[in-house]
Design a protein around this motif. Structure first.
Motif, PDB file in Angstrom:
ATOM      1  N   THR A   1       0.853  -1.187   0.000  1.00 31.98           N
ATOM      2  CA  THR A   1       0.000   0.000   0.000  1.00 31.98           C
ATOM      3  C   THR A   1       0.891   1.239   0.000  1.00 31.98           C
ATOM      4  O   THR A   1       2.087   1.151   0.273  1.00 31.98           O
ATOM      5  CB  THR A   1      -0.915   0.036   1.241  1.00 31.98           C
ATOM      6  OG1 THR A   1      -0.096   0.195   2.407  1.00 31.98           O
ATOM      7  CG2 THR A   1      -1.746  -1.229   1.346  1.00 31.98           C
TER       8      THR A   1
ATOM      9  N   ASP B   1       0.901   3.578   2.154  1.00 27.95           N
ATOM     10  CA  ASP B   1       1.386   3.813   3.518  1.00 27.95           C
ATOM     11  C   ASP B   1       2.523   2.869   3.909  1.00 27.95           C
ATOM     12  O   ASP B   1       3.315   3.178   4.789  1.00 27.95           O
ATOM     13  CB  ASP B   1       0.237   3.689   4.524  1.00 27.95           C
ATOM     14  CG  ASP B   1      -0.753   4.840   4.387  1.00 27.95           C
ATOM     15  OD1 ASP B   1      -0.321   5.946   3.991  1.00 27.95           O
ATOM     16  OD2 ASP B   1      -1.940   4.640   4.671  1.00 27.95           O
ATOM     17  N   GLU B   2       2.607   1.712   3.251  1.00 31.81           N
ATOM     18  CA  GLU B   2       3.685   0.760   3.543  1.00 31.81           C
ATOM     19  C   GLU B   2       4.989   1.133   2.851  1.00 31.81           C
ATOM     20  O   GLU B   2       6.055   0.648   3.217  1.00 31.81           O
ATOM     21  CB  GLU B   2       3.278  -0.660   3.121  1.00 31.81           C
ATOM     22  CG  GLU B   2       2.159  -1.245   3.943  1.00 31.81           C
ATOM     23  CD  GLU B   2       1.642  -2.578   3.404  1.00 31.81           C
ATOM     24  OE1 GLU B   2       1.154  -3.381   4.205  1.00 31.81           O
ATOM     25  OE2 GLU B   2       1.730  -2.803   2.181  1.00 31.81           O
TER      26      GLU B   2
ATOM     27  N   ALA C   1       8.691   6.780   3.253  1.00 27.73           N
ATOM     28  CA  ALA C   1       8.178   8.153   3.147  1.00 27.73           C
ATOM     29  C   ALA C   1       8.668   8.850   1.876  1.00 27.73           C
ATOM     30  O   ALA C   1       7.892   9.539   1.204  1.00 27.73           O
ATOM     31  CB  ALA C   1       8.577   8.954   4.381  1.00 27.73           C
TER      32      ALA C   1
ATOM     33  N   LYS D   1       6.799   7.389  -1.090  1.00 30.47           N
ATOM     34  CA  LYS D   1       5.414   7.874  -1.045  1.00 30.47           C
ATOM     35  C   LYS D   1       5.335   9.312  -1.565  1.00 30.47           C
ATOM     36  O   LYS D   1       4.466   9.642  -2.381  1.00 30.47           O
ATOM     37  CB  LYS D   1       4.903   7.794   0.391  1.00 30.47           C
ATOM     38  CG  LYS D   1       3.480   8.249   0.582  1.00 30.47           C
ATOM     39  CD  LYS D   1       3.043   8.095   2.037  1.00 30.47           C
ATOM     40  CE  LYS D   1       1.629   8.580   2.266  1.00 30.47           C
ATOM     41  NZ  LYS D   1       1.197   8.398   3.667  1.00 30.47           N
TER      42      LYS D   1
END
Length: 199
Positions: free
Chosen positions: A135, A137-138, A141, A144
């Motif tokens: 995901t 969120d996984e 940072a 993402k």
């Protein structure tokens, strides 16, 4: 009777002349198209010579880097602008549609050509076993942040963590304005490639 014979002869000669003129025009048009295709296959242009939308996209994606060269190319009958940019010490290739749509962004690696010549396709088969869906969120940072910045508000459909040449990369499938894109990001958040998915 002789008059009728002359009329028919005149009609035949006139029809022959029309066919010759039309054939000549078609040949000239085809020669011109072939000449244009050969000349326009790859032409170097300046930033000021590209359409305004293309210029804006290149400048935005270059993020202040040095624009080394821009080429106008003909790919499958479609005009594409390709800019080579030096950004943070890396050469980045940016492909843009004439309407300003970003078609792809890829970091050029120095060893890329050597690997292609060696033909190490066996490693790719082994790497597929390491693919894992994650995901947003996984993801780290930095990964993402890079995916979100380049998704431009589009829908992130899937993210996979993969191992390529011993390096962990994240590949996101994103829908932006009805088009599918693949965004490839290194584990440290470095953008490796954005490419429109033709599938």
């Amino acid at each position: 009777m002789k008059l009728r014979h002359w009329k028919w002869t005149g009609v035949v000669v006139l029809m022959g002349a029309i066919v010759c003129v039309m054939t000549y025009a078609v040949i000239q048009e085809n020669n011109q198209k072939v000449s244009m295709t050969e000349n326009d296959e790859e032409e170097q242009v300046t930033l000021d010579q590209v359409p305004a939308a293309v210029k804006a996209t290149i400048q935005s994606e270059a993020q202040g880097g040095t624009i080394e060269e821009i080429e106008r190319e003909n790919e499958n009958g479609k005009t594409v602008y390709e800019a080579n940019v030096i950004l943070n010490g890396q050469e980045v290739e940016i492909k843009v549609d004439p309407d300003g749509t970003l078609l792809g962004k890829e970091v050029e690696e120095a060893d890329e050509e050597d690997e292609d010549e060696e033909g190490d396709d066996d490693d790719e088969d082994d790497d597929d076993d390491d693919d894992e869906e994650v995901t947003l969120d996984e993801a780290p940072a930095a990964v993402k942040a890079t995916i979100l910045a380049n998704a431009q508000g589009g829908t992130i459909e899937e993210i996979e963590r993969e191992t390529e040449d011993g390096q962990v990369v994240y590949e996101a499938e994103v829908e932006i304005n009805g088009k599918e894109y693949e965004i490839e990001v290194a584990a440290d958040g470095t953008l490796l490639e954005i490419e429109e998915d033709d599938d």
